[in-house]
Design an enzyme around this catalytic site. Structure first.
Site, mmCIF file in Angstrom:
data_model
loop_
_atom_site.group_PDB
_atom_site.id
_atom_site.type_symbol
_atom_site.label_atom_id
_atom_site.label_comp_id
_atom_site.label_asym_id
_atom_site.label_seq_id
_atom_site.Cartn_x
_atom_site.Cartn_y
_atom_site.Cartn_z
ATOM 1 N N ARG A 1 -25.626 -11.531 35.459
ATOM 2 C CA ARG A 1 -25.543 -10.424 35.335
ATOM 3 C C ARG A 1 -27.880 -10.716 35.467
ATOM 4 O O ARG A 1 -27.965 -10.715 35.203
ATOM 5 C CB ARG A 1 -25.637 -9.227 34.178
ATOM 6 N N ILE B 1 -25.090 -6.414 25.163
ATOM 7 C CA ILE B 1 -25.513 -7.846 26.346
ATOM 8 C C ILE B 1 -24.253 -6.461 27.679
ATOM 9 O O ILE B 1 -24.958 -6.548 28.281
ATOM 10 C CB ILE B 1 -24.884 -9.098 25.445
ATOM 11 N N GLU C 1 -16.133 -4.709 0.201
ATOM 12 C CA GLU C 1 -16.730 -4.214 -0.942
ATOM 13 C C GLU C 1 -16.069 -5.303 -2.103
ATOM 14 O O GLU C 1 -16.925 -5.563 -2.252
ATOM 15 C CB GLU C 1 -16.419 -2.662 -0.917
ATOM 16 N N GLU D 1 -5.282 -14.239 -1.419
ATOM 17 C CA GLU D 1 -6.538 -16.116 -0.550
ATOM 18 C C GLU D 1 -5.997 -16.623 0.388
ATOM 19 O O GLU D 1 -6.871 -16.523 1.847
ATOM 20 C CB GLU D 1 -6.128 -16.810 -1.820
ATOM 21 N N GLU E 1 -6.683 -6.969 3.419
ATOM 22 C CA GLU E 1 -7.004 -7.833 2.948
ATOM 23 C C GLU E 1 -7.699 -7.931 1.370
ATOM 24 O O GLU E 1 -7.999 -8.409 0.869
ATOM 25 C CB GLU E 1 -6.625 -9.218 3.825
ATOM 26 N N ILE F 1 2.049 0.118 6.146
ATOM 27 C CA ILE F 1 2.892 -0.974 6.139
ATOM 28 C C ILE F 1 2.815 -1.933 8.064
ATOM 29 O O ILE F 1 3.560 -1.954 8.682
ATOM 30 C CB ILE F 1 4.103 -1.512 5.877
ATOM 31 N N THR G 1 0.807 -1.011 -0.166
ATOM 32 C CA THR G 1 0.187 0.287 0.005
ATOM 33 C C THR G 1 0.589 1.040 -0.197
ATOM 34 O O THR G 1 1.723 1.270 0.405
ATOM 35 C CB THR G 1 -0.247 -0.099 1.358
HETATM 36 C C1 FAD Z 1 -4.050 -0.999 10.401
HETATM 37 C C2 FAD Z 1 -3.862 -1.559 8.675
HETATM 38 C C3 FAD Z 1 -2.843 -2.863 8.837
HETATM 39 C C4 FAD Z 1 -1.888 -2.514 7.253
HETATM 40 N N1 FAD Z 1 -0.956 -3.078 7.422
HETATM 41 C C5 FAD Z 1 -1.019 -3.574 5.704
HETATM 42 C C6 FAD Z 1 0.121 -3.876 5.337
HETATM 43 O O1 FAD Z 1 0.964 -4.969 6.064
HETATM 44 N N2 FAD Z 1 0.799 -3.845 3.628
HETATM 45 C C7 FAD Z 1 -0.057 -3.345 3.109
HETATM 46 O O2 FAD Z 1 0.630 -3.282 1.627
HETATM 47 N N3 FAD Z 1 -0.915 -2.520 3.771
HETATM 48 C C8 FAD Z 1 -1.357 -2.625 5.115
HETATM 49 N N4 FAD Z 1 -2.660 -1.963 5.254
HETATM 50 C C9 FAD Z 1 -3.200 -1.389 3.804
HETATM 51 C C10 FAD Z 1 -4.665 -2.030 3.404
HETATM 52 O O3 FAD Z 1 -4.483 -3.208 2.382
HETATM 53 C C11 FAD Z 1 -4.951 -0.870 2.604
HETATM 54 O O4 FAD Z 1 -5.291 -0.405 4.023
HETATM 55 C C12 FAD Z 1 -6.295 -1.392 1.684
HETATM 56 O O5 FAD Z 1 -6.377 -2.068 1.323
HETATM 57 C C13 FAD Z 1 -7.131 -0.442 1.353
HETATM 58 O O6 FAD Z 1 -6.508 0.999 0.706
HETATM 59 P P1 FAD Z 1 -7.193 2.238 1.017
HETATM 60 O O7 FAD Z 1 -6.622 2.498 2.849
HETATM 61 O O8 FAD Z 1 -6.540 2.624 0.136
HETATM 62 O O9 FAD Z 1 -9.092 1.899 0.557
HETATM 63 P P2 FAD Z 1 -9.273 2.389 -1.069
HETATM 64 O O10 FAD Z 1 -8.558 2.044 -1.802
HETATM 65 O O11 FAD Z 1 -9.368 3.880 -0.266
HETATM 66 O O12 FAD Z 1 -10.789 2.342 -0.744
HETATM 67 C C14 FAD Z 1 -11.646 3.429 -0.036
HETATM 68 C C15 FAD Z 1 -13.427 2.917 -0.003
HETATM 69 O O13 FAD Z 1 -13.894 2.502 -1.678
HETATM 70 C C16 FAD Z 1 -13.993 0.947 -1.657
HETATM 71 N N5 FAD Z 1 -13.106 0.855 -3.337
HETATM 72 C C17 FAD Z 1 -11.782 0.975 -3.723
HETATM 73 N N6 FAD Z 1 -11.793 0.786 -5.145
HETATM 74 C C18 FAD Z 1 -13.150 -0.393 -5.087
HETATM 75 C C19 FAD Z 1 -13.477 -0.416 -6.384
HETATM 76 N N7 FAD Z 1 -12.921 -0.969 -7.444
HETATM 77 N N8 FAD Z 1 -15.390 -0.995 -6.334
HETATM 78 C C20 FAD Z 1 -15.224 -0.927 -5.197
HETATM 79 N N9 FAD Z 1 -15.196 -0.187 -4.525
HETATM 80 C C21 FAD Z 1 -13.981 0.330 -4.396
HETATM 81 C C22 FAD Z 1 -13.237 0.673 -0.487
HETATM 82 O O14 FAD Z 1 -13.895 -0.500 -0.831
HETATM 83 C C23 FAD Z 1 -13.827 1.025 0.036
HETATM 84 O O15 FAD Z 1 -14.675 1.137 0.542
HETATM 85 C C24 FAD Z 1 -3.038 -1.803 6.504
HETATM 86 C C25 FAD Z 1 -3.940 -0.706 6.571
HETATM 87 C C26 FAD Z 1 -4.904 -1.204 7.883
HETATM 88 C C27 FAD Z 1 -5.659 0.366 8.608
#
Ligand code: FAD
Length: 395
Positions: A280, A349, A379, A252, A375, A158, A127
């Site tokens: 309770r 609860i 959506e 997966e 992961e 990350i 990301t």
């Molecule tokens: C605590 C935490 C730990 C993490 N750890 C890691 C890690 O170790 N390594 C890593 O690489 N990443 C990591 N992430 C990142 C995480 O994988 C991303 O936050 C996630 O993939 C969503 O991407 P985004 O935040 O950019 O949201 P966006 O992609 O901006 O999405 C925002 C919204 O739009 C929707 N959306 C986007 N595109 C579409 C589409 N084509 N169709 C329909 N809906 C869509 C999404 O479902 C969401 O509701 C972590 C995130 C968090 C919060």
């Protein structure tokens, strides 16, 4: 016919020892470490001794070589106590599996024993600020100069990027390629000199990001500025342009893992609720005797069981080989939404007690939403499931 053996299988024995460790070492400290957002260094060391950093790595490189089914049971069990700990091992194993699945023989022999022992721990760097769901929009580049790559760019969110030593980093080796995924590669990028442990130049860990839940484990920013790594050891598979497939093929199993976290957290929410509802009393009887509470418990228990079965189904299909993105997507979607719902219902609860920092419900309530994001958002899971459904039932 042979009588069933009284000896537990190796997998059962591992689960039992993890259960004992959770009860004895994790439960007493989890709430404090989580509230103070302190990295659980001593527990990470315990996980190393338990062999968890090699859980899915083949025994020929020193791992335990567990099945996805057993791994999912372990993750669910740990998540009953403290979900953050599963992030430390799972992100690491996602990185290790990229090498195990797609690395050259030399890369496997070099990296996997160090990953399996936990001597080198790490995570998955996909990301960026402007690229989450749309991974092909990443801007981090790696330019080949002689026998090295020079990496420039920044990653965001990350897990293990601060306390870990190495990342499987998704980069653009050809930023102009169309379609975009053809220009993407994965590099194994250590932050330290593997022989001496000294920090390497060009890699700058950034902030530990403040989070609603999933605290303790480090999730951070990391920047690469003219960072150099040797091509033969670092370019996974030795061929550019394979990175998008390499990075996403692990998702997966990653989704089965997130689903298993959901199972563990939902189970804990249910267990706490069943107990509290009997302790309770209001209007002269235990709240478990009120129909309003019974409706909640009945719904929660059914969804917890359905989540368990979906995770078992997806893990079994994964272990049998073949493509399981529909099964993994269904398990991830249902179990994560169940965890969120179960945490919310557990809070209702428990009444005011559920809102207290002295009970585990508020932690489940803060941790659960992450499972709907990580992961691949839920959506996207719905879209993946629908696409697979149509692809498997073409008319
Ligand atoms: C605590 C935490 C730990 C993490 N750890 C890691 C890690 O170790 N390594 C890593 O690489 N990443 C990591 N992430 C990142 C995480 O994988 C991303 O936050 C996630 O993939 C969503 O991407 P985004 O935040 O950019 O949201 P966006 O992609 O901006 O999405 C925002 C919204 O739009 C929707 N959306 C986007 N595109 C579409 C589409 N084509 N169709 C329909 N809906 C869509 C999404 O479902 C969401 O509701 C972590 C995130 C968090 C919060």
């Amino acid at each position: 016919m042979n009588a069933p053996s009284a000896e537990p299988s190796m997998d059962e024995a591992i689960l039992e020892s993890i259960g004992r460790w959770l009860d004895k070492k994790v439960e007493p400290v989890a709430a404090e470490l989580e509230h103070d957002d302190i990295y659980p260094a001593a527990l990470v060391e315990d996980m190393r001794e338990l062999g968890l950093f090699g859980a899915l790595i083949d025994p020929q490189w020193g791992g335990l070589g567990l099945s996805a089914t057993t791994y999912a049971r372990i993750i669910a069990r740990i998540s009953e106590s403290w979900m953050s700990l599963t992030g430390v091992i799972n992100s690491h194993l996602m990185m290790a599996l990229i090498v195990q699945r797609s690395g050259t023989s030399a890369q496997k022999d070099y990296w996997l024993p160090k990953f399996a022992s936990g001597e080198l721990r790490g995570g998955l760097g996909l990301t960026e600020v402007d690229a989450g769901t749309d991974l092909q929009a990443i801007r981090t580049t790696a330019r080949r100069i002689g026998d090295h790559y020079v990496v420039n760019g920044g990653k965001m969110w990350i897990t293990n990027s601060i306390e870990g030593h190495v990342l499987a980093l998704l980069v653009k080796t050809d930023p102009t390629a169309e379609p975009r995924h053809r220009g993407m590669s994965v590099l194994i990028t250590p932050k330290i000199d593997v022989e001496t442990g000294a920090p390497l130049p060009g890699v700058q860990p950034g902030r530990k990001l403040p989070k609603l839940g999933y605290r303790g484990v480090d999730t951070g920013e990391i920047a690469f500025v003219d960072y150099e790594c040797p091509a033969d050891l670092c370019l996974v598979g030795g061929e550019e342009g394979q990175g998008f497939y390499q990075a996403t093929s692990g998702l997966e199993l990653g989704r089965i893992n997130v689903a298993a976290r959901g199972v563990g957290m939902a189970r804990r929410a249910l267990r706490e609720s069943v107990r509290y509802a009997q302790e309770r009393r209001t209007m002269g009887k235990a709240i478990a005797e009120h129909q309003a509470i019974q409706l909640k418990l009945g719904e929660m228990a059914t969804k917890v069981r359905a989540s368990e079965l979906l995770v078992e189904d997806a893990a079994r299909a994964y272990d049998q080989g073949g493509r399981v993105d529909m099964e993994a997507g269904m398990a991830k979607l249902f179990a994560s939404e169940t965890a969120l719902e179960a945490a919310t219902e557990a809070m209702r609860i428990h009444g005011g007690v559920g809102y207290s920092l002295e009970y585990p419900i508020e932690r489940l309530y803060r941790d659960a939403p992450l499972l709907c994001i990580g992961e691949g958002t839920n959506e996207m899971q719905r879209i993946i499931i629908a696409r697979q459904l149509v692809a498997r039932n073409r008319i």
